[in-house]
Design a protein around this motif. Structure first.
Motif, PDB file in Angstrom:
ATOM      1  N   ARG A  70       0.876  -1.121   0.172  1.00  0.00           N
ATOM      2  CA  ARG A  70       0.097  -0.020  -0.068  1.00  0.00           C
ATOM      3  C   ARG A  70       0.946   1.384  -0.038  1.00  0.00           C
ATOM      4  O   ARG A  70       2.016   1.201   0.534  1.00  0.00           O
ATOM      5  CB  ARG A  70      -0.829  -0.091   1.236  1.00  0.00           C
ATOM      6  CG  ARG A  70      -1.845  -1.063   1.477  1.00  0.00           C
ATOM      7  CD  ARG A  70      -2.676  -1.109   2.841  1.00  0.00           C
ATOM      8  NE  ARG A  70      -3.748  -0.225   2.540  1.00  0.00           N
ATOM      9  CZ  ARG A  70      -5.033  -0.527   1.794  1.00  0.00           C
ATOM     10  NH1 ARG A  70      -4.952  -1.963   1.440  1.00  0.00           N
ATOM     11  NH2 ARG A  70      -5.881   0.276   1.575  1.00  0.00           N
ATOM     12  N   VAL A  71       0.429   2.445  -0.638  1.00  0.00           N
ATOM     13  CA  VAL A  71       1.010   3.572  -0.533  1.00  0.00           C
ATOM     14  C   VAL A  71      -0.052   4.691  -0.427  1.00  0.00           C
ATOM     15  O   VAL A  71      -1.114   4.508  -0.702  1.00  0.00           O
ATOM     16  CB  VAL A  71       1.763   3.848  -2.167  1.00  0.00           C
ATOM     17  CG1 VAL A  71       3.070   3.031  -2.173  1.00  0.00           C
ATOM     18  CG2 VAL A  71       1.079   3.906  -3.223  1.00  0.00           C
ATOM     19  N   ALA A  72       0.357   5.557   0.234  1.00  0.00           N
ATOM     20  CA  ALA A  72      -0.366   6.739   0.373  1.00  0.00           C
ATOM     21  C   ALA A  72       0.123   8.089  -0.241  1.00  0.00           C
ATOM     22  O   ALA A  72       1.409   8.208  -0.265  1.00  0.00           O
ATOM     23  CB  ALA A  72      -0.376   7.166   1.901  1.00  0.00           C
ATOM     24  N   ILE A  73      -0.653   8.485  -1.235  1.00  0.00           N
ATOM     25  CA  ILE A  73      -0.210   9.546  -2.146  1.00  0.00           C
ATOM     26  C   ILE A  73      -0.989  10.834  -1.728  1.00  0.00           C
ATOM     27  O   ILE A  73      -2.233  11.058  -1.628  1.00  0.00           O
ATOM     28  CB  ILE A  73      -0.418   9.172  -3.379  1.00  0.00           C
ATOM     29  CG1 ILE A  73       0.086   8.065  -3.799  1.00  0.00           C
ATOM     30  CG2 ILE A  73      -0.142  10.369  -4.617  1.00  0.00           C
ATOM     31  CD1 ILE A  73      -0.355   7.322  -5.338  1.00  0.00           C
ATOM     32  N   ALA A  74      -0.035  11.839  -1.606  1.00  0.00           N
ATOM     33  CA  ALA A  74      -0.460  13.311  -1.372  1.00  0.00           C
ATOM     34  C   ALA A  74      -0.426  14.338  -2.566  1.00  0.00           C
ATOM     35  O   ALA A  74       0.517  14.281  -3.064  1.00  0.00           O
ATOM     36  CB  ALA A  74       0.424  13.978  -0.324  1.00  0.00           C
ATOM     37  N   PHE A  97       3.141  12.540  -7.786  1.00  0.00           N
ATOM     38  CA  PHE A  97       2.763  13.286  -6.479  1.00  0.00           C
ATOM     39  C   PHE A  97       3.458  12.353  -5.368  1.00  0.00           C
ATOM     40  O   PHE A  97       3.948  11.295  -5.627  1.00  0.00           O
ATOM     41  CB  PHE A  97       1.371  13.091  -6.152  1.00  0.00           C
ATOM     42  CG  PHE A  97       0.392  13.643  -7.248  1.00  0.00           C
ATOM     43  CD1 PHE A  97       0.251  14.972  -7.288  1.00  0.00           C
ATOM     44  CD2 PHE A  97      -0.330  12.753  -8.041  1.00  0.00           C
ATOM     45  CE1 PHE A  97      -0.337  15.316  -8.484  1.00  0.00           C
ATOM     46  CE2 PHE A  97      -1.080  13.214  -9.254  1.00  0.00           C
ATOM     47  CZ  PHE A  97      -1.250  14.797  -9.112  1.00  0.00           C
ATOM     48  N   PRO A  98       4.016  13.267  -4.381  1.00  0.00           N
ATOM     49  CA  PRO A  98       4.569  12.585  -3.068  1.00  0.00           C
ATOM     50  C   PRO A  98       3.908  11.358  -2.489  1.00  0.00           C
ATOM     51  O   PRO A  98       2.713  11.560  -2.449  1.00  0.00           O
ATOM     52  CB  PRO A  98       4.755  13.737  -2.009  1.00  0.00           C
ATOM     53  CG  PRO A  98       4.660  14.913  -2.904  1.00  0.00           C
ATOM     54  CD  PRO A  98       3.797  14.713  -3.964  1.00  0.00           C
ATOM     55  N   ALA A  99       4.567  10.361  -2.402  1.00  0.00           N
ATOM     56  CA  ALA A  99       3.969   9.013  -1.995  1.00  0.00           C
ATOM     57  C   ALA A  99       4.851   8.499  -0.898  1.00  0.00           C
ATOM     58  O   ALA A  99       6.312   8.565  -0.874  1.00  0.00           O
ATOM     59  CB  ALA A  99       3.578   8.096  -3.133  1.00  0.00           C
ATOM     60  N   GLY A 100       4.412   7.385  -0.028  1.00  0.00           N
ATOM     61  CA  GLY A 100       5.102   6.548   0.862  1.00  0.00           C
ATOM     62  C   GLY A 100       4.265   5.477   1.082  1.00  0.00           C
ATOM     63  O   GLY A 100       3.138   5.159   0.886  1.00  0.00           O
ATOM     64  N   MET A 101       5.170   4.219   1.483  1.00  0.00           N
ATOM     65  CA  MET A 101       4.523   2.945   1.849  1.00  0.00           C
ATOM     66  C   MET A 101       3.847   3.222   3.051  1.00  0.00           C
ATOM     67  O   MET A 101       4.333   3.645   4.116  1.00  0.00           O
ATOM     68  CB  MET A 101       5.789   2.010   1.889  1.00  0.00           C
ATOM     69  CG  MET A 101       6.644   1.849   0.681  1.00  0.00           C
ATOM     70  SD  MET A 101       5.675   1.070  -0.372  1.00  0.00           S
ATOM     71  CE  MET A 101       6.225  -0.391  -0.635  1.00  0.00           C
TER      72      MET A 101
END
Length: 194
Positions: A70-74, A97-101
């Protein structure tokens, strides 16, 4: 009770063969009347026996379930601009867009805010959750958040993953990311924010 099968069977008033079957199948569910006999024997056994019995009981094994990557995208807005990072990967550069696990147990909105700051130096806050999909390029489960810029200049703080960080006018976004690759609720949110 530290009794032999024979002595335990005699104490309960049942056959020794029944005790042997219990040993062979410890997960067996007993009939109500047999369970009542066992409950009475347990209650009469005394505190020391009950403590030993409790030590023999094992808690159930935790069930391990696989979690999709899963990633969260801002999608961070500052006036008419949107924040982008240029990622290295698969031998090519790609604006996104900036994203992280998102690790198990973490809140995706928190990850989106923290990763944005960690990658770009930009502080933001989540305005709304835009939705979730399986990303068409990476195949991971992506959760998207519309965010507002709070403070900080956009700088590349993760030179290993990113080549560049920049603010792009919303009207020019599709020159950096093809519109077919942009999650449709992002485009709708950007139009509504204009």
């Amino acid at each position: 009770m530290r009794l032999t099968n024979e002595a335990f069977a005699e104490r309960l008033g049942i056959s020794e063969r029944t005790i042997s079957r219990w040993h062979a199948n410890p997960a067996m569910v007993h009939r109500t009347e047999v369970q009542q006999i066992l409950d009475i024997a347990y209650e009469e056994a005394g505190e020391a026996v009950q403590r030993r019995f409790a030590l023999l009981l094992r808690p159930p094994e935790p069930s391990v379930q696989a979690q999709a990557l899963r990633v969260a995208i801002a999608v961070v807005l500052r006036g008419d601009d949107v924040l982008l990072v240029c990622r290295r990967g698969d031998g090519e550069l790609r604006w996104q867009f900036p994203a992280g696990m998102v690790k198990p147990g973490a809140a995706p909105e928190t990850v989106a805010v923290q990763e944005t700051h960690g990658e770009t130096g930009v502080h933001c806050t989540v305005r709304q959750r835009l939705g979730e999909r399986v990303h068409p390029v990476t195949g991971v489960v992506a959760t998207y958040f519309l965010c507002d810029h709070l403070a900080g200049e956009a700088t590349n703080r993760d030179a290993v993953e990113n080549v560049d960080v920049t603010w792009v006018p919303r009207a020019a976004l599709t020159r950096f990311i093809p519109s077919a690759q942009i999650y449709p609720p992002i485009l709708s949110a950007l139009e509504a924010a204009a």
